[in-house]
Design a protein around this motif. Sequence first.
Motif, PDB file in Angstrom:
ATOM      1  N   LYS A  65      50.494  50.451  38.618  1.00  0.00           N
ATOM      2  CA  LYS A  65      49.570  51.622  38.657  1.00  0.00           C
ATOM      3  C   LYS A  65      50.029  52.661  39.603  1.00  0.00           C
ATOM      4  CE  LYS A  65      44.603  51.871  38.590  1.00  0.00           C
ATOM      5  NZ  LYS A  65      43.467  51.765  39.210  1.00  0.00           N
ATOM      6  N   GLU A  72      33.230  48.210  51.919  1.00  0.00           N
ATOM      7  CA  GLU A  72      33.697  49.634  51.585  1.00  0.00           C
ATOM      8  C   GLU A  72      33.566  50.246  50.147  1.00  0.00           C
ATOM      9  OE1 GLU A  72      37.743  50.156  53.441  1.00  0.00           O
ATOM     10  OE2 GLU A  72      36.889  49.149  55.181  1.00  0.00           O
ATOM     11  N   LEU A  73      33.733  49.125  49.217  1.00  0.00           N
ATOM     12  CA  LEU A  73      33.555  49.571  47.942  1.00  0.00           C
ATOM     13  C   LEU A  73      32.133  49.971  47.508  1.00  0.00           C
ATOM     14  CD1 LEU A  73      35.999  46.933  46.273  1.00  0.00           C
ATOM     15  CD2 LEU A  73      36.078  49.500  46.301  1.00  0.00           C
ATOM     16  N   GLU A  78      47.416  43.009  40.859  1.00  0.00           N
ATOM     17  CA  GLU A  78      48.823  43.559  40.946  1.00  0.00           C
ATOM     18  C   GLU A  78      49.458  43.599  42.316  1.00  0.00           C
ATOM     19  OE1 GLU A  78      49.144  47.871  39.190  1.00  0.00           O
ATOM     20  OE2 GLU A  78      50.372  48.015  40.845  1.00  0.00           O
ATOM     21  N   HIS A  79      48.600  43.545  43.442  1.00  0.00           N
ATOM     22  CA  HIS A  79      49.182  43.641  44.645  1.00  0.00           C
ATOM     23  C   HIS A  79      49.806  41.929  44.770  1.00  0.00           C
ATOM     24  CE1 HIS A  79      49.168  45.012  48.863  1.00  0.00           C
ATOM     25  NE2 HIS A  79      48.973  43.419  49.194  1.00  0.00           N
ATOM     26  N   ILE A 130      36.244  44.512  52.176  1.00  0.00           N
ATOM     27  CA  ILE A 130      36.637  45.526  51.375  1.00  0.00           C
ATOM     28  C   ILE A 130      35.432  45.551  50.342  1.00  0.00           C
ATOM     29  CG2 ILE A 130      38.052  45.324  49.011  1.00  0.00           C
ATOM     30  CD1 ILE A 130      40.117  43.491  50.594  1.00  0.00           C
ATOM     31  N   TYR A 182      50.866  48.843  45.757  1.00  0.00           N
ATOM     32  CA  TYR A 182      51.605  47.922  46.661  1.00  0.00           C
ATOM     33  C   TYR A 182      52.584  48.539  47.685  1.00  0.00           C
ATOM     34  CZ  TYR A 182      54.141  43.821  48.405  1.00  0.00           C
ATOM     35  OH  TYR A 182      54.514  42.882  49.276  1.00  0.00           O
ATOM     36  N   TYR A 225      42.809  49.953  49.173  1.00  0.00           N
ATOM     37  CA  TYR A 225      42.558  50.263  47.883  1.00  0.00           C
ATOM     38  C   TYR A 225      41.325  51.057  47.657  1.00  0.00           C
ATOM     39  CZ  TYR A 225      46.532  47.698  46.496  1.00  0.00           C
ATOM     40  OH  TYR A 225      47.676  47.104  46.309  1.00  0.00           O
ATOM     41  N   PRO A 226      40.198  50.688  48.396  1.00  0.00           N
ATOM     42  CA  PRO A 226      38.963  51.459  48.336  1.00  0.00           C
ATOM     43  C   PRO A 226      39.057  52.817  48.677  1.00  0.00           C
ATOM     44  CG  PRO A 226      38.299  49.509  49.678  1.00  0.00           C
ATOM     45  CD  PRO A 226      39.747  49.463  49.238  1.00  0.00           C
ATOM     46  N   ASP A 283      43.819  46.070  40.462  1.00  0.00           N
ATOM     47  CA  ASP A 283      44.603  46.292  41.548  1.00  0.00           C
ATOM     48  C   ASP A 283      44.815  45.250  42.409  1.00  0.00           C
ATOM     49  OD1 ASP A 283      44.413  48.996  40.561  1.00  0.00           O
ATOM     50  OD2 ASP A 283      42.769  49.683  42.058  1.00  0.00           O
ATOM     51  N   PHE A 284      43.973  44.409  42.808  1.00  0.00           N
ATOM     52  CA  PHE A 284      44.541  43.464  43.596  1.00  0.00           C
ATOM     53  C   PHE A 284      45.190  42.190  42.918  1.00  0.00           C
ATOM     54  CE2 PHE A 284      40.688  45.139  45.982  1.00  0.00           C
ATOM     55  CZ  PHE A 284      41.301  45.216  47.119  1.00  0.00           C
ATOM     56  N   ARG A 294      40.748  54.513  45.621  1.00  0.00           N
ATOM     57  CA  ARG A 294      39.593  54.642  44.725  1.00  0.00           C
ATOM     58  C   ARG A 294      38.832  55.867  44.961  1.00  0.00           C
ATOM     59  NH1 ARG A 294      39.160  51.113  41.311  1.00  0.00           N
ATOM     60  NH2 ARG A 294      37.324  51.804  40.327  1.00  0.00           N
ATOM     61  N   ARG A 295      38.497  56.130  46.186  1.00  0.00           N
ATOM     62  CA  ARG A 295      37.504  57.272  46.527  1.00  0.00           C
ATOM     63  C   ARG A 295      38.089  58.448  46.330  1.00  0.00           C
ATOM     64  NH1 ARG A 295      36.128  54.612  51.545  1.00  0.00           N
ATOM     65  NH2 ARG A 295      37.330  55.947  52.537  1.00  0.00           N
ATOM     66  N   ASP A 331      38.660  46.986  36.990  1.00  0.00           N
ATOM     67  CA  ASP A 331      39.828  47.926  37.402  1.00  0.00           C
ATOM     68  C   ASP A 331      40.000  47.673  38.782  1.00  0.00           C
ATOM     69  OD1 ASP A 331      41.499  49.967  37.002  1.00  0.00           O
ATOM     70  OD2 ASP A 331      40.054  51.344  38.013  1.00  0.00           O
ATOM     71  N   ILE A 332      39.052  47.341  39.680  1.00  0.00           N
ATOM     72  CA  ILE A 332      39.386  47.052  41.149  1.00  0.00           C
ATOM     73  C   ILE A 332      40.182  45.674  41.199  1.00  0.00           C
ATOM     74  CG2 ILE A 332      38.378  46.238  43.365  1.00  0.00           C
ATOM     75  CD1 ILE A 332      35.717  47.973  42.515  1.00  0.00           C
ATOM     76  N   GLY A 370      43.832  45.413  52.534  1.00  0.00           N
ATOM     77  CA  GLY A 370      42.796  45.675  51.634  1.00  0.00           C
ATOM     78  C   GLY A 370      42.083  46.792  51.816  1.00  0.00           C
ATOM     79  N   GLU A 394      34.340  48.687  36.212  1.00  0.00           N
ATOM     80  CA  GLU A 394      34.801  49.142  37.291  1.00  0.00           C
ATOM     81  C   GLU A 394      35.321  48.247  38.215  1.00  0.00           C
ATOM     82  OE1 GLU A 394      32.385  51.774  39.404  1.00  0.00           O
ATOM     83  OE2 GLU A 394      33.818  52.399  40.738  1.00  0.00           O
ATOM     84  N   ASP A 432      50.789  40.033  42.668  1.00  0.00           N
ATOM     85  CA  ASP A 432      52.061  39.849  41.847  1.00  0.00           C
ATOM     86  C   ASP A 432      53.168  40.232  42.344  1.00  0.00           C
ATOM     87  OD1 ASP A 432      50.245  38.450  40.138  1.00  0.00           O
ATOM     88  OD2 ASP A 432      50.102  39.910  38.816  1.00  0.00           O
ATOM     89  N   PRO A 434      54.653  42.802  35.297  1.00  0.00           N
ATOM     90  CA  PRO A 434      53.694  43.578  34.788  1.00  0.00           C
ATOM     91  C   PRO A 434      53.951  44.948  35.272  1.00  0.00           C
ATOM     92  CG  PRO A 434      53.076  42.209  36.794  1.00  0.00           C
ATOM     93  CD  PRO A 434      54.626  41.971  36.519  1.00  0.00           C
TER      94      PRO A 434
END
Lengths: 185, 107
Positions: free
Chosen positions: B70, A59-60, A31-32, A56, B26, B44-45, A28-29, B48-49, A24-25, B41, A21, A34, B67
Amino acid sequence: MNKKEFITSLDTRLQKLTKEERQDILQDFNEHFDIGKEEGKTEEEIAHSLGSPSQIEKELLASYYVEKVESTSSAGNVLKAVWAVIGLSFFNLVIVLGPFIALVSVIVAGWVAGASFVLSPLLFLINLAVFPGTFEFFDMFFSVTLCGLGLLVVIGMLYVTRFATKGLIRYLNYNVNLVKGGMKS
Amino acid sequence: MNIQFKKGALELCVLALLNKQDHYGYELVKKISDQIAISEGSVYPLLRRLKKEEYFTTYLQESQEGPSRKYYQLTDKGKEYLHDLLKEWQYFSEGVNHIIKEGVSNE
């Protein structure tokens, strides 16, 4: 903060999550960052608009704990979830802590009352052992009645507790969703 | 209702964007933050939710520049949820607009 600092900070904050997990998180960041760089932004700019890793993380983790309590609702898990949701914002402190304390006190009071009713014949016997001359039929029948009543209360409390836990979980879920919705205040 | 409003705003934006076509993270963040001030930021949470609620699925796709990305794709459940949110939102904003009109035009 640059990309590496941001990712490392988030990574250390999310140690409680499973490895998959967390990766995975972070992916995501990554990728953001890049894509942002491809568009000509600096890492610092991107990190700045993302906001702080600690928010962040909160919230997660809040959704993580609430999820966990949904699968196994032990007392410890419930407490962790409540704390995590409270930690999200001052707003949540107010609307979660109050109802939570009220709910817990009602439940504790119910259990204590039930338990003491059930144990009342024991008190009667202790009384008899300490002061052998004071046998009263009224006391005996009264304590036996109380014991029966207590058993009913305990059974009722089992249902109440289960029901209250479910309600609390739903309420926490609802809270996680409405936390500011990521709006800048 | 204003609590509902705050909660709904970002969710609604994400779902509405995905209703038209699939997007990657993005892109979603960019499209929203172009219009509204958000801490990026937090998206993203939220993503996921909503994914765990099965409102959308994700898939990876290579891009020409770099790359793989997603992509998020709205499910039927997500579409239903979007319509519920939209109804609530319209009801809410009509009410607010009505009150504003009355209050301001009387001055």
